[in-house]
Design an enzyme around this catalytic site. Structure first.
Site, mmCIF file in Angstrom:
data_model
loop_
_atom_site.group_PDB
_atom_site.id
_atom_site.type_symbol
_atom_site.label_atom_id
_atom_site.label_comp_id
_atom_site.label_asym_id
_atom_site.label_seq_id
_atom_site.Cartn_x
_atom_site.Cartn_y
_atom_site.Cartn_z
ATOM 1 C CD GLU A 1 -5.183 -2.192 2.015
ATOM 2 O OE1 GLU A 1 -5.593 -1.776 0.905
ATOM 3 O OE2 GLU A 1 -4.561 -1.486 2.815
ATOM 4 C CD1 TRP B 1 -19.104 14.657 10.272
ATOM 5 C CD2 TRP B 1 -19.335 12.788 9.072
ATOM 6 N NE1 TRP B 1 -18.620 13.630 11.027
ATOM 7 C CE2 TRP B 1 -18.748 12.455 10.331
ATOM 8 C CE3 TRP B 1 -19.561 11.774 8.155
ATOM 9 C CZ2 TRP B 1 -18.406 11.142 10.668
ATOM 10 C CZ3 TRP B 1 -19.226 10.473 8.504
ATOM 11 C CH2 TRP B 1 -18.646 10.154 9.743
ATOM 12 C CE LYS C 1 -13.858 13.772 11.029
ATOM 13 N NZ LYS C 1 -12.394 13.852 10.902
ATOM 14 C CB THR D 1 -0.887 0.049 1.249
ATOM 15 O OG1 THR D 1 -0.027 0.103 2.390
ATOM 16 C CG2 THR D 1 -1.769 -1.171 1.337
#
Lengths: 572, 572
Positions: A357, A474, A469, A211
């Site tokens: 992944e 949000w 935030k 990754t």
């Protein structure tokens, strides 16, 4: 309860993480191994004359066949074996999308060894970290990357015993200061094709990717032969891949194994096109090859498709690509991009979702026939922006902060958690990362926030750490980016949340205007107002020349947040 | 050595039968089980609103959804569990192609039990043999088959503890003398859907079919969850199945698990059409349903497609089925049949090859793009008659009498031997049959003779026991049948080898002429002369009203050979 709804699905799927029970033994060949070796061997038999087209280092195009490539693969395997590659060996690949990389995809695993993809866009130090963390002992490197390999070697403690230079020229011409260097071609022509290949257990690792771009050091994901086989089936099925498809490998083969398309292409017997080494500047060459070879499938990302669309627009007559499907990952493709490509060439951009992944394909956007009938064109385009339907075999959980499943109602936002035969259960030798990245039920925690609606469509609302935030509410940075990206004066755009002493965070907009256009804060507010509340509108709009991106083309929000940390006066 | 040839393939494939070696452990979810339960659970989530259309016992059509059917499946599972079905239980199914049979396909294996398909065309005694040999303790039976079930029960020694009658009516109306009878519907509505399903090991048997029609008693093949999953992927890929396909289950669901199409359909989210109980007389109903539901995929066989073509010809306007693919097994479809269907409706007949032992799909006829370009229309039609290309995952060996591989040269005739994840490695508890049916390398010996050519196409030349051995030379009964089947005066035809005192065997031709036509020995010779040598022409041509066939529509050559044993004077 409606009769046709995925809404109560989170309570339906059998708990795959629990101990297995055994019923009656089958009589089937359940011990026949699903390996990438079997995959290519069978394809070389059933699709012997099918073509693989490749561009060499001097830019010339050549054509070979599946059968001939299978012989080459077994010669490469014979050569690598002679230099010590055996079951369990890890072989690093530092290569562009060329025929030798493609051969290595199958030659290394055929010996029971693991190919470790080295991301050539990482720093030499990070590449060296990947090499040592995965205990790579042999590395195959493109001639054009020999300098980089030399830099990498400086950071290594002598763990790599052999380097193989992939070059069209004599080894002496390769500018390399590496030690223990061999020519890939002489190694691979030295021996006849291996006749006896080992019967490798399907749970052995055939390949590995690391990754990139988030926090900490790269983390290793080791794909099994089995997961690679099953993932290839999932791709072939979800993209309706056919024997008469032509698949161009348009994303780097070192990155998430090129969306799995090399394997899916071989499994379906499709013609394969390998464009070799290329950068954004080579987009006209890529587009010409798409037309010339009548490409019908390609892995892609918005960062690749944007210049492709730009090129289509420049052409007097864009090519007819009406059979083509671009599988688009990394980030949400704007409607303007999808529509632009469709209107000029007939090609479909298919949004898919995944990560290193997840092999990577976890969801693919397809429109259910039962839905299509009741939607108008605009609604269908809008639906195409979603990450789509989870692929059969992949468990999805939308988890609340305690890890409990939220309903599939299109409203409940939680962390997207994934589990399945081609989803990783751990990072390679990394107990620290494993502690936080997997939940008790064996799901991988993606770090993305999203919803699943009653029809089964996944929608990523934000990276959990990219969500803005503001005053306890949000704001979706992705939605804001997409709304702005559709405006004709905007060439590129990023929205990040930066610290604000009063509100916690506030959105900051970065815009690259198209040449000659003026983009003001007023214009940005005007464009955003149709989708956003007044309190959500950004106080600041920065005009920039370029948006910082990671090596795979994602906006580098971490870096942008650092640069603009004080834009609103910083934290309280 | 040509660059694009499968010719040396028999030396290329890794020896899957050898012990496995393990390389580096992967990090993937390799312990996630490939079960038919996961298959349907995931499909019910991702394709919740997709439709399943079914015809009930009174001939009415109804529509349900994947999501609703998944709830039904879990209710059936809950009911069966209450009556003692548990991991390892074998549940017999004596059913037509209706919605309850379809539910049972998934409900029984979801419990870790095995569904044993009972071929309703076998004699009660043979069905009872299958029940006892496979240790079936529970049987679900269609109301219309309750009489047959009663006959079966007479041959059983009390091993079956429960019978469930699948009926649209009250149980009291079912004419049944069975003991321990329950109504399938009341069993399945008695409980809420099971929430917690066991995590079944993928190597457990999910289903079983018994071979029919050859020598000796029926032999059991037990399919694993894993083999069923992988086989479904193979079908979906090879037929390019899509979310917008409509799959009609046109062959019996009790026979070779309906070509695997129920599973492939669910995996791709296709609409499924279940025609319920039907016989040849119902062909107009089937054809109407094909048009009404715009069927695009169906499992088939020449014995089914012949009356379908006949019906198309009767219609003023045959339906447009230009997206449809009929996957045709059992025996080689004559060109006249394939062409007739194509010309009237646009539908493609795809020849595929397999058997109960192979799940069944081992090869599928597709034309390689690299070949198509150089062929004219007649050559393409001719190629379509071949069994086609081996599916990726299936090993093919053309074996000489010692079991050694013969080259893939299109000329070397040997026994077709198959091996792979969905090919059986043994018959269920049948050491005697296992002795001769599998070779030392783990291949199943098909009993068919054939060739593979350099392009990878398998061609079955004959059943080894159906080949006509005349004076030390072979005559292909299949080729002779196909040549004759193409003649306009021939409605049906069979060719068998019968004992001859001088030549060992000689061909005998049986013809059913079309109504009003005259078929003479002279005409038969005239038709055959374009493909056959004079010495191969049959001395006798019998005009008959009907050709004896097995329960799956294959010509019953064993029976014909017996009937006509003395036609040429018998053995020397």
């Amino acid at each position: 309860m409606s009769t046709g709804s995925a809404a109560d699905h989170h309570r339906q799927n059998p708990p795959a993480g629990r101990p297995t029970i055994f019923g009656t033994a089958s009589t089937m060949g359940d011990d026949e191994q699903l390996t990438t070796t079997r995959l290519f061997a069978d394809a070389a038999r059933s699709f012997a004359s099918q073509e693989i087209v490749y561009r060499n280092q001097d830019g010339q195009w050549h054509t070979t066949t599946y059968a001939e490539t299978w012989r080459r693969i077994r010669r490469v395997a014979a050569g690598l074996r002679e230099y010590g590659v055996e079951p369990g060996t890890r072989v690093g690949l530092l290569m562009w999308n060329d025929i030798r990389h493609f051969e290595s995809y199958f030659a290394v695993p055929a010996l029971g060894a693991t190919m470790v993809q080295l991301n050539l866009r990482l720093s030499p130090k990070d590449i060296a970290y990947v090499v040592e963390q995965s205990q790579v002992t042999h590395i195959i490197v493109d001639e054009s990357l020999a300098q980089l390999a030399g830099e990498v070697e400086k950071h290594l403690s002598g763990s790599v015993s052999r380097w193989f230079i992939a070059t069209d020229h004599p080894l002496s011409a390769a500018q390399s200061r590496l030690h223990n260097v061999h020519s890939y071609d002489s190694v691979s022509t030295h021996n006849p094709p291996l006749e006896e290949l080992p019967n490798v257990d399907e749970r052995s690792a055939s390949g590995a990717c690391f990754t990139t771009g988030t926090t900490g050091r790269p983390k290793g994901v080791f794909y099994s032969h089995r997961s690679t086989w099953l993932h290839a089936d999932a791709i072939a099925t979800n993209l309706c891949m056919r024997l008469d498809d032509t698949v161009m490998l348009l994303t780097p083969m070192f990155h998430v194994q090129c969306w799995g398309l090399p394997f899916a292409a071989v499994k379906t017997g499709a013609r394969i096109v390998l464009p070799g080494r290329f950068t954004m500047q080579d987009t006209p060459m890529l587009v010409d090859a798409m037309a010339e070879y009548e490409v019908t499938v390609a892995p892609a990302a918005p960062a690749i498709l944007n210049p492709v669309l730009h090129r289509f627009r420049q052409m007097e007559q864009a090519p007819d690509l009406s059979r083509a499907r671009f599988v688009c990952g990394a980030s949400e493709p704007p409607i303007s991009l999808m529509r632009g490509i469709y209107e000029l060439t007939g090609a479909e951009v298919i949004h898919a979702y995944g990560a290193t992944e997840t092999s990577p394909i976890a969801t693919v956007n397809r429109i259910l026939p039962t839905l299509a009938a009741s939607m108008d064109e605009e609604q269908r385009w809008d639906l195409r922006r979603s990450q789509g339907l989870a692929v059969i075999g992949v468990d999805v959980k939308i988890a609340d902060p305690l890890g409990e499943p939220l309903p599939f109602d299109g409203k409940s936002v939680g962390e997207i958690c994934l589990r399945g035969p081609w989803i990783t259960k751990s990072y390679f030798e990394n107990p620290e990362a494993n502690e936080s990245a997997f939940d008790e039920e064996g799901y991988w925690r993606s770090g993305d926030a999203g919803t699943v609606d009653a029809d089964g469509y996944l929608k990523v609302t934000d990276r959990l750490k990219d969500v803005i935030k503001s005053g306890g509410e949000w704001i979706s940075s992705i939605d804001m980016e997409n709304t702005l990206a559709g405006h004709g004066d905007v060439a590129d755009v990023a929205v990040v949340g930066v610290p604000h002493p009063k509100w916690g965070e506030r959105p900051l907009v970065l815009v690259v205007p198209v040449e000659g256009a003026q983009v003001t804060t007023e214009l940005v507010h005007q464009v955003l107002r149709k989708d956003f509340a007044d309190w959500q509108l950004p106080e600041r709009v920065e005009i920039v020349e370029e948006i910082a991106r990671t090596s795979v083309g994602k906006i580098n929000k971490r870096s942008l947040r650092e640069i603009y940390a004080e834009a609103y006066g910083g934290s309280e």
